[in-house]
Scaffold this active site. Sequence first.
Site, short mmCIF file in Angstrom:
data_model
loop_
_atom_site.label_atom_id
_atom_site.label_comp_id
_atom_site.label_asym_id
_atom_site.label_seq_id
_atom_site.Cartn_x
_atom_site.Cartn_y
_atom_site.Cartn_z
N LEU A 11 0.83 -1.22 0.00
CA LEU A 11 0.00 0.00 0.00
C LEU A 11 0.86 1.27 0.00
O LEU A 11 0.66 2.18 0.80
CB LEU A 11 -0.96 -0.01 1.19
CG LEU A 11 -2.02 -1.13 1.14
CD1 LEU A 11 -2.81 -1.20 2.44
CD2 LEU A 11 -2.97 -0.91 -0.04
N VAL A 76 5.15 -3.59 -5.13
CA VAL A 76 6.27 -3.20 -4.26
C VAL A 76 7.48 -2.89 -5.15
O VAL A 76 7.43 -3.06 -6.37
CB VAL A 76 6.61 -4.32 -3.24
CG1 VAL A 76 5.37 -4.70 -2.42
CG2 VAL A 76 7.18 -5.55 -3.92
N ALA A 78 10.84 -2.94 -7.29
CA ALA A 78 11.39 -3.98 -8.17
C ALA A 78 12.54 -4.71 -7.50
O ALA A 78 13.23 -4.16 -6.64
CB ALA A 78 11.89 -3.33 -9.46
N SER A 130 1.35 2.57 -15.76
CA SER A 130 1.90 3.92 -15.82
C SER A 130 0.83 4.97 -15.56
O SER A 130 -0.32 4.81 -15.92
CB SER A 130 2.53 4.20 -17.18
OG SER A 130 3.02 5.54 -17.18
N LYS A 184 6.43 -1.64 -20.91
CA LYS A 184 6.47 -0.57 -19.90
C LYS A 184 7.88 0.01 -19.78
O LYS A 184 8.06 1.22 -19.61
CB LYS A 184 5.99 -1.10 -18.54
CG LYS A 184 6.15 -0.10 -17.39
CD LYS A 184 5.21 1.08 -17.52
CE LYS A 184 5.44 2.31 -16.70
NZ LYS A 184 5.95 2.34 -15.40
N HIS A 187 8.38 2.28 -22.62
CA HIS A 187 7.58 3.48 -22.31
C HIS A 187 8.40 4.42 -21.44
O HIS A 187 8.50 5.63 -21.68
CB HIS A 187 6.28 3.08 -21.60
CG HIS A 187 5.60 4.18 -20.85
ND1 HIS A 187 6.07 4.68 -19.65
CD2 HIS A 187 4.51 4.92 -21.14
CE1 HIS A 187 5.29 5.66 -19.24
NE2 HIS A 187 4.34 5.83 -20.13
N ASN A 188 9.02 3.86 -20.41
CA ASN A 188 9.82 4.69 -19.51
C ASN A 188 11.06 5.25 -20.19
O ASN A 188 11.48 6.38 -19.91
CB ASN A 188 10.22 3.89 -18.26
CG ASN A 188 9.08 3.82 -17.25
OD1 ASN A 188 7.92 3.87 -17.62
ND2 ASN A 188 9.41 3.69 -15.99
N GLU A 191 9.92 8.09 -21.97
CA GLU A 191 9.65 9.10 -20.93
C GLU A 191 10.95 9.85 -20.57
O GLU A 191 10.97 11.08 -20.48
CB GLU A 191 9.07 8.37 -19.72
CG GLU A 191 8.86 9.16 -18.46
CD GLU A 191 8.35 8.23 -17.33
OE1 GLU A 191 7.33 7.54 -17.52
OE2 GLU A 191 8.99 8.20 -16.25
N1 LIG Z 1 5.62 5.99 -8.01
C1 LIG Z 1 5.35 5.95 -9.32
O1 LIG Z 1 5.09 6.98 -9.97
C2 LIG Z 1 5.33 4.66 -10.04
C3 LIG Z 1 5.87 3.51 -9.49
N2 LIG Z 1 5.83 2.33 -10.19
C4 LIG Z 1 6.36 1.10 -9.62
O2 LIG Z 1 5.44 0.59 -8.66
C5 LIG Z 1 6.14 -0.10 -7.63
C6 LIG Z 1 5.77 0.51 -6.29
O3 LIG Z 1 6.18 1.86 -6.30
P1 LIG Z 1 5.66 2.93 -5.23
O4 LIG Z 1 4.24 2.65 -4.90
O5 LIG Z 1 6.04 4.25 -5.77
O6 LIG Z 1 6.58 2.56 -3.98
P2 LIG Z 1 6.45 3.02 -2.46
O7 LIG Z 1 7.84 3.21 -1.98
O8 LIG Z 1 5.49 4.13 -2.30
O9 LIG Z 1 5.81 1.74 -1.72
C7 LIG Z 1 6.51 0.54 -1.67
C8 LIG Z 1 5.64 -0.55 -1.05
O10 LIG Z 1 6.39 -1.76 -1.10
C9 LIG Z 1 6.36 -2.37 0.19
N3 LIG Z 1 7.56 -3.17 0.36
C10 LIG Z 1 8.84 -2.78 0.15
N4 LIG Z 1 9.67 -3.81 0.37
C11 LIG Z 1 8.91 -4.87 0.70
C12 LIG Z 1 9.19 -6.21 1.03
N5 LIG Z 1 10.45 -6.69 1.04
N6 LIG Z 1 8.16 -7.02 1.33
C13 LIG Z 1 6.90 -6.56 1.32
N7 LIG Z 1 6.56 -5.30 1.00
C14 LIG Z 1 7.56 -4.47 0.70
C15 LIG Z 1 6.26 -1.21 1.15
O11 LIG Z 1 5.75 -1.67 2.40
P3 LIG Z 1 6.11 -0.93 3.78
O12 LIG Z 1 5.03 0.08 4.01
O13 LIG Z 1 6.08 -2.02 4.78
O14 LIG Z 1 7.47 -0.31 3.63
C16 LIG Z 1 5.28 -0.31 0.41
O15 LIG Z 1 3.95 -0.73 0.59
C17 LIG Z 1 7.62 0.00 -7.99
O16 LIG Z 1 8.00 -1.11 -8.75
C18 LIG Z 1 7.67 1.25 -8.86
O17 LIG Z 1 8.77 1.25 -9.73
C19 LIG Z 1 5.22 2.23 -11.41
C20 LIG Z 1 4.67 3.32 -11.99
C21 LIG Z 1 4.70 4.63 -11.38
O1 LIG Z 2 7.33 4.21 -13.92
C1 LIG Z 2 7.28 5.35 -13.57
C2 LIG Z 2 6.66 6.37 -14.43
O2 LIG Z 2 6.25 5.83 -15.64
C3 LIG Z 2 7.90 5.72 -12.25
O3 LIG Z 2 7.55 6.99 -11.80
C4 LIG Z 2 9.38 5.53 -12.29
O4 LIG Z 2 9.88 5.58 -10.99
C5 LIG Z 2 10.06 6.59 -13.13
O5 LIG Z 2 11.39 6.25 -13.34
P1 LIG Z 2 12.60 7.00 -12.61
O6 LIG Z 2 12.30 6.90 -11.11
O7 LIG Z 2 13.79 6.23 -13.02
O8 LIG Z 2 12.59 8.43 -13.09
#
Ligand SMILES: NC(=O)C1=CN([C@@H]2O[C@H](COP(=O)(O)OP(=O)(O)OC[C@H]3O[C@@H](n4cnc5c(N)ncnc54)[C@H](OP(=O)(O)O)[C@@H]3O)[C@@H](O)[C@H]2O)C=CC1
Ligand SMILES: O=C(CO)[C@H](O)[C@H](O)COP(=O)(O)O
Length: 475
Positions: A11, A76, A78, A130, A184, A187-188, A191
Site C-alpha cells: 500500500l 512493491v 522492483a 503507468s 512498460k 515506455h519509460n 519518458e
Molecule cells: N511511483 C510511481 O510513480 C510509479 C511507481 N511504479 C512502480 O510501482 C512499484 C511501487 O512503487 P511505489 O508505490 O512508488 O513505492 P512506495 O515506496 O510508495 O511503496 C513501496 C511498497 O512496497 C512495500 N515493500 C517494500 N519492500 C517490501 C518487502 N520486502 N516485502 C513486502 N513489502 C515491501 C512497502 O511496504 P512498507 O510500508 O512495509 O514499507 C510499500 O507498501 C515500484 O515497482 C515502482 O517502480 C510504477 C509506476 C509509477
Molecule cells: O514508472 C514510472 C513512471 O512511468 C515511475 O515513476 C518511475 O519511478 C520513473 O522512473 P525513474 O524513477 O527512473 O525516473
Amino acid sequence: MAQARIGLIGLGVMGANLALNIAENEFPVAVFNRTGSVTDDYIASAGDLARNLVPTKTLEELVGALTKPRAIIIMVQAGAAVDAVIKGLTPLLDKGDMIIDAGNANFHDTRRREAALSDLGLNFIGMGVSGGEEGARNGPSIMVGGDKSSFEVIRDILEAISAKHDGAPCADHFGPDGAGHFVKTVHNGIEYADMQMIAEVYGLLRDGEGRSAANIGQLFETWDKGPLKSYLVEISGKVLQTVDEKSGQPIVDIIVDKAGQKGTGRWTAIEALSLGQSPSTIEAAVAARSWSAVKDTRIAGEALFAGLKVETGAAPISEDDLEKALLAAKIIAYDQGLNLLSAASVEYDWDLDLASCAEVWREGCIIRSTMLDEMASAVREGLPHGNLIFAPRFAQRIVEGSSALRRVVASAALQGLPVPAFAAALAYFDTMRQGRGTTDLVQGQRDFFGAHGFVRVDTGETDQHGPWASDIAHS
Ligand SMILES: NC(=O)C1=CN([C@@H]2O[C@H](COP(=O)(O)OP(=O)(O)OC[C@H]3O[C@@H](n4cnc5c(N)ncnc54)[C@H](OP(=O)(O)O)[C@@H]3O)[C@@H](O)[C@H]2O)C=CC1
Ligand SMILES: O=C(CO)[C@H](O)[C@H](O)COP(=O)(O)O
C-alpha cells in the site's frame, strides 16, 4: 470466508491508489501491507470506499479472503522485494492461482519468475502500470504480459480501472512472459528522452537567454495548447511556475540538479544494446541523468574551464524553432523506441502489436500526448521500413522540424550549452537519410587490423580483403 475478487500487496504510492481505483469500480479487493499500521491508516482514510476493501494483516489472511482461482497484485519495489513477496505467497496458493507483478520490473526477472511459478502450477502476470499516483487512482495505462488466458480472468477489472481513449480502455495484453514489462520499460525509456528534451529547452532559455523559470513555464503552458500538447509539457509548465513557499523562489531554483533514476531508462538502453539497437535519444537521456549525479565533478569543471571562450554571437533561437525542434526530436525518440520493441519482439518471439502499444499510451500514462493518437494510426497503416519517421504523416513534420532542430543544436553548440538528446536525435535523422555513410572506412579499418572482411559495392562479393596500402608498400 472469501470476500474479495482480487488481492493487492503493497500500500505505497501506487498500490494504495490502485486499490482505491479497484474498489471504486465495485470490485471487492483484499489489501495487505508489510507494515500493518499502514493498512489501518489506509482503511481509516478510505471513506465510503472502505466498503469494498478487505484489510488483512498476514499473507494467510489475505489468501483466505480471496475467491478462487485467486488473483493477487504485488505493488512493491522492483527486485528483491518482489521475490520476497512471491516466496511468502507461493506455499499458500493452489494450482491455478495467479500472481500479478504490477510494479516496474526488469523483464528478464519477469521471465524467470513466470517460468519458476509455472513449474508450480501457478500463473504469473508481469504488468506494467503507468500514470503515477494520479493515474493509479483515476485510470492508468496498463501493459500486460503473460499467459493470455490468465489475462482474460482479470481483464474486466483491468479494463474498468484503466484510462480510456474515446471509450477504449488503455489496457491490453501484449504477449507471453516479460512482454508487458518490456513494453512498460520502453515506455519509460521514451519518458526519459521526452523529459530530457524538455529540460534541454529549459536550459537553452535559462542559460542562453536568461529567462526566468516562470517565463519558461508560461511558454510550456502555451505549447501545451498546440501540437506538443502532452502530460509532460503540461506538468513542466506547472513545475516551472511553482514558487517555493519557504524561500519565495521559483521551486526549480532551489532543487539540486541531480536526477534520480530507479532503473527503467537504464534497462531500456542496456537491452537495446544487447539487441544490436541504439535508441540514442534514450541513451542520451540516461547519460544526462548519470552526468547530473556527479555534481562535485561538474562544479570542479566549471571552475577549471571558467576562462573558456564560447561563441556569444550565436543567432538567438526563436520560440518557433524550439517548439518545432522539440516536436521533431520527440518523434525521433518514439521511432527509436518502436524499433526497439520490434527487435525485442523478434528476439523473444512475442509478436508484439506495436500499434496497440501506441494505443494504450494515448491516455493515462506519463508519455500521453495528442501526437500518440496519430502515431498509433501511422503504425496501424504500416511503417515504411519499420520507421515512424518515414511514415507520410510524420516525414513531412520531420522535414520541417529538422531545420529547426539543426539550428537549435548548432546554436547550443556555439553557446557551449549541452543538448545531448537533441544532438542525438539530429545525428540519428541525418544518418537515416544518408544512403551511403562512412562505415566503409570502419570496415576497411577492421579488415586492415583483423582481416574481418568486407563486401564489395560493385560486385556484391562478400568476405573480401585488401590488399592494403602498407601490405602493398611492403610487398
Ligand atoms: N511511483 C510511481 O510513480 C510509479 C511507481 N511504479 C512502480 O510501482 C512499484 C511501487 O512503487 P511505489 O508505490 O512508488 O513505492 P512506495 O515506496 O510508495 O511503496 C513501496 C511498497 O512496497 C512495500 N515493500 C517494500 N519492500 C517490501 C518487502 N520486502 N516485502 C513486502 N513489502 C515491501 C512497502 O511496504 P512498507 O510500508 O512495509 O514499507 C510499500 O507498501 C515500484 O515497482 C515502482 O517502480 C510504477 C509506476 C509509477
Ligand atoms: O514508472 C514510472 C513512471 O512511468 C515511475 O515513476 C518511475 O519511478 C520513473 O522512473 P525513474 O524513477 O527512473 O525516473
